[in-house]
Design a protein around this motif. Sequence first.
Motif, PDB file in Angstrom:
ATOM      1  N   TYR A 104      -1.889  -2.097   4.141  1.00 36.23           N
ATOM      2  CA  TYR A 104      -0.748  -2.554   4.479  1.00 36.23           C
ATOM      3  C   TYR A 104      -1.059  -2.782   5.443  1.00 36.23           C
ATOM      4  O   TYR A 104      -0.662  -3.983   6.183  1.00 36.23           O
ATOM      5  N   PHE A 105      -2.287  -2.962   6.443  1.00 41.80           N
ATOM      6  CA  PHE A 105      -2.301  -3.370   7.377  1.00 41.80           C
ATOM      7  C   PHE A 105      -3.059  -4.668   7.416  1.00 41.80           C
ATOM      8  O   PHE A 105      -2.038  -5.788   7.903  1.00 41.80           O
ATOM      9  N   GLU A 106      -3.542  -5.130   6.648  1.00 44.68           N
ATOM     10  CA  GLU A 106      -4.159  -6.166   5.839  1.00 44.68           C
ATOM     11  C   GLU A 106      -2.915  -7.311   5.651  1.00 44.68           C
ATOM     12  O   GLU A 106      -3.365  -7.999   5.872  1.00 44.68           O
ATOM     13  N   GLN A 107      -2.043  -6.384   4.522  1.00 41.66           N
ATOM     14  CA  GLN A 107      -1.169  -7.159   4.070  1.00 41.66           C
ATOM     15  C   GLN A 107      -0.264  -8.130   5.163  1.00 41.66           C
ATOM     16  O   GLN A 107       0.343  -9.037   4.952  1.00 41.66           O
ATOM     17  N   GLU A 148     -11.436  -1.807   0.010  1.00 44.29           N
ATOM     18  CA  GLU A 148     -11.170  -0.485   0.835  1.00 44.29           C
ATOM     19  C   GLU A 148     -11.920   0.509   0.223  1.00 44.29           C
ATOM     20  O   GLU A 148     -12.009   1.739   1.355  1.00 44.29           O
ATOM     21  N   ALA A 149     -12.247   0.520  -1.084  1.00 45.87           N
ATOM     22  CA  ALA A 149     -13.145   1.849  -1.179  1.00 45.87           C
ATOM     23  C   ALA A 149     -14.330   1.868  -0.771  1.00 45.87           C
ATOM     24  O   ALA A 149     -15.026   3.108  -0.396  1.00 45.87           O
ATOM     25  N   GLN A 155      -6.101   6.755   4.858  1.00 43.58           N
ATOM     26  CA  GLN A 155      -6.693   5.294   4.850  1.00 43.58           C
ATOM     27  C   GLN A 155      -6.953   4.598   3.908  1.00 43.58           C
ATOM     28  O   GLN A 155      -6.728   3.323   5.165  1.00 43.58           O
ATOM     29  N   MET A 156      -6.946   4.540   2.659  1.00 44.97           N
ATOM     30  CA  MET A 156      -6.796   3.095   2.069  1.00 44.97           C
ATOM     31  C   MET A 156      -5.895   2.206   1.754  1.00 44.97           C
ATOM     32  O   MET A 156      -5.308   1.341   2.125  1.00 44.97           O
ATOM     33  N   VAL A 157      -4.838   3.060   1.724  1.00 47.09           N
ATOM     34  CA  VAL A 157      -3.527   2.685   1.850  1.00 47.09           C
ATOM     35  C   VAL A 157      -3.130   2.129   2.820  1.00 47.09           C
ATOM     36  O   VAL A 157      -2.505   0.603   3.249  1.00 47.09           O
ATOM     37  N   LEU A 158      -3.458   3.052   4.378  1.00 44.78           N
ATOM     38  CA  LEU A 158      -3.113   2.001   5.744  1.00 44.78           C
ATOM     39  C   LEU A 158      -4.151   0.558   5.426  1.00 44.78           C
ATOM     40  O   LEU A 158      -3.384  -0.209   6.771  1.00 44.78           O
ATOM     41  N   GLY A 159      -5.111   0.746   5.717  1.00 43.72           N
ATOM     42  CA  GLY A 159      -5.761  -0.140   5.729  1.00 43.72           C
ATOM     43  C   GLY A 159      -5.116  -1.570   4.158  1.00 43.72           C
ATOM     44  O   GLY A 159      -4.916  -2.731   5.256  1.00 43.72           O
TER      45      GLY A 159
END
Length: 378
Positions: free
Chosen positions: A79-82, A104-105, A73-77
């Motif tokens: 990449y999504f924001e980038q 993200e945390a 979920q952190m990585v998704l958040g």
Amino acid sequence: MPKTATRQKTDIETNKSSANGTGKTASKAKSENGVTDKVNRREAQAENVSRKKLQKDLIKQTKPELLREMLYQMVLGRYFEQKCAEVYRIGKIGGFCHLYIGQEAVGIGTMMALREDDLVITAYRDHVQAMVKGISPEEVMAELYGRVGGIVGGKGGSMHMFDAARGFYGGHGIVGGQIGVGTGIAYAQKYKGTDGVTLCFFGEAAVNQGMFHESLNMAQLWKLPVIYICENNQYGMGTSQKRAMSISSVAKKADAYGIANEFVDGMDVLAVREATQRAIERARKESLPTLLEIRCYRFMGHSMSDPGKYRTSDEIKKYQERDPIVLFRSSLTDAKIISDKDYAEIEERAKGAVEKALKFADESPLPDEKELFTDVYA
Ligand SMILES: Cc1ncc(C[n+]2csc(CCOP(=O)(O)OP(=O)(O)O)c2C)c(N)n1
Ligand SMILES: [Mg+2]
């Protein structure tokens, strides 16, 4: 609003940012609960090491599948924001757009301690929270694009993600406004006799608003199951907290209302989750509010139109040394919960989800002109 995109960039792999600001070294400040404000990269790295030791114990107490899902979920958040920043710059997203990169945390640590029927409300930095509450990346991206496939049919945009069915009550642009609404939602949960809790997010600048103080007073007076999450990223737009707040501890302000409170390191997703679990227990079992001050840092500008001249690149680098994703990945690798191959798969899965969201948003039509006259209440 000027269309110039923010000049600050961050990269999940290289952990580097472009310089913003004057290049001067920021002044040193006192440390508080183990989180220092000194601009010293070596110290920041040392803090990372000590955090990893703390994460080690919490990892042992948490199911591996949950840990992997939290990392995903952190990585998704991220990449999504980038990707949001990228497509904003080419005009696919318009209007205000506030990114969550670096924080993200906080969203993931708090929300992944919730039950599905618990409720969430936040401010305008809302894309990641919306996804963690179950709104799909497609629905969030299409909303950003202003398309009918968006979670509110393209009428809300970045700041107004909303889905009552999934317990996500926004997405609010008025600083501090959602604190009163969140308090009311918790009141409704109690009135209806549920044992649900409300997570109410806001930034540290909202704490200077009357709404914060009125809400905390009522929440303790009426014993409401609300958890106030102050995401203290240390800036309200270009104004540092140090220039705007008389007593810098947000957590201590809850003492004035007799509300339980904790200060938490927002770069440590497991510490965030643990503190939230304590607050949830208090809310669910005793119907009592809690205030968590979660200290974090946004790696990007306030919004996509922020040239970022109010902070030094040194200061940004210091916090990037403590990137919550890098820290968590490294702890999970040390604990053999994930391998490098697992992490590569997590990244691929996240990138795939974001690509799918972009395609969906691109293909979703613009709302019909008639929609201008629907959902109008005043
Ligand atoms: C009542 C009100 N006053 C001013 C603004 C303009 N404004 C938008 S964001 C912001 C800063 C808020 O900072 P903070 O609460 O710390 O949240 P962050 O952006 O750091 O997440 C301000 C002053 C507003 N939207 N609403
Ligand atoms: Mg802030």
